[in-house]
Write an enzyme that holds these catalytic residues in place. Sequence first.
Site, PDB file in Angstrom:
ATOM      1  N   ASP A  84      45.475  37.639  49.522  1.00 33.58           N
ATOM      2  CA  ASP A  84      44.652  36.509  49.446  1.00 33.58           C
ATOM      3  C   ASP A  84      43.655  36.901  48.758  1.00 33.58           C
ATOM      4  OD1 ASP A  84      43.823  33.887  50.848  1.00 33.58           O
ATOM      5  OD2 ASP A  84      42.054  35.286  51.547  1.00 33.58           O
TER       6      ASP A  84
ATOM      7  N   GLU B  53      47.226  35.479  45.170  1.00 36.60           N
ATOM      8  CA  GLU B  53      46.756  34.115  45.021  1.00 36.60           C
ATOM      9  C   GLU B  53      45.447  34.309  44.007  1.00 36.60           C
ATOM     10  OE1 GLU B  53      44.330  31.052  47.579  1.00 36.60           O
ATOM     11  OE2 GLU B  53      43.946  33.122  47.979  1.00 36.60           O
TER      12      GLU B  53
END
Length: 480
Positions: free
Chosen positions: A233, A263
């Site tokens: 993340d 990400e």
Amino acid sequence: MKEINGIMMQYFEWYLDCKQNLWNIIAQNAKKLSNIGVTALWLPPAYKGIGGKDEVGYGVYDLYDLGEFDQKGSIKTKYGSKDEYINCIATLKQEGIFSYADIVLNHKMGADMLQTIPATRVDWANHNIQTSEQETVKVATKFTFPNRKKKYSDFEWNWTHFDGIDYNDATKEHSIFKFKDKSWDDTVDEEYGNYDYLMGADIDFTNKEVIEECYKWAKWYLEETKVDGFRLDAVKHINMHFYKDWIKKLREETKKELYTVGEYWSGDVSKLHRYITETEGQICLFDVPLHYNLSIASKDENYDLTKIFERTLVKDNPQKAVTFVDNHDTQPSQSLESFVKPWFKQSAYALILLRNQGYPCVFYGDFYGIPYSGIEPTKDLEILMKLRKEKAYGNQIDYFDNPNCVGWTREGTDEYIKSGLAVIISNKKDDEKKMYIGEKFAGKRFIDALNNCEEIVEIDSQGEGMFKVKEKSVSVWIET
Ligand code: CA
């Protein structure tokens, strides 16, 4: 961990019902998912967050609590208990599906105690600009996890493990406070001057104790859960060298491939290239620029479809690209809302599932729909996934030659019986396109697997067919 024509599936959306138990549902569905071609699942964050059983997972409290301790108002997380999580991963493994864990290390929330420390404020618009003299602030930075009682780890977090926070409890003021003698990590995204700070208590990835703890925790996590890889993340808010070293060391020690996708949320492909270079190719990235192209194309019927792959990661570096149509952040009402409109969803999925390049990730919200926002499942997404598994093989020939109608063919291979297909997409009128699919198909009859066209196309002696498409739709032609 990327099989030939594998499909990753993001198995959650933002508004899943908190009362259902996702880990058990996944275990029940594992066989079906395998049958339609899913080879890996991206599972949501499995550790206890500030919101307890209502927490989607990105407000991390305790990385060692996978639904095992009575913390933040419940034992289970939103998705179930630790045992259920481990069982879910084991069941997926039996069906030949890999599990990728969602790793959220940028920040922590829901501290157990406040600490009074010196800090300075920085400008919201430019985090490099200091806007106050040093002052004393009361911040939520002490994490002792009293209800876990040091099981698995006795590590406790305090303010020295963080760079800053956005709330002073003494004055109830919201502002970004940078702690004394701390600097934001470098090698992060440059938006807002330096985008190290995103939210919560921002972890300092130059701190040796932090680096050691994140590594120890990951080894524990791999051993306990047996996941096969990671989805990282918010990587643009974390020192790029931290994750490079982290994944390298884990791979060396475990001797596992540990497929990893990060990400990096940016529509600027040059930033993705830089991240891949800085991390020495250890980490693949979601193709955010492609997502934006798909989203824009769905909102503009004059969009030039021949440019749909321009300035995307899948075009420049397909081996490192995870292609996707939408996710839990782009769905309606979420922070990065840029949802691809329904009429273009089938076309968007054909573009990521039926071509040779990229590792496609199917979004739960597209597959099952999103009841919270009144969004229906994407029609025949299951068929498109099966087409990838069964037919999307062999040489690919592109016909990106008309701004409103593009197509490509896959010639198929002997290894996969009756493989090969022809795809044609229109964003305007009913159309047709002559495309070569291979002489071995001469005289064969083709139908549209999506039933958007009812005609039959016969392949001529040169191996070409005049493939058709209805207005604003896609057709995928396969041998009858
Ligand atoms: Ca950060």
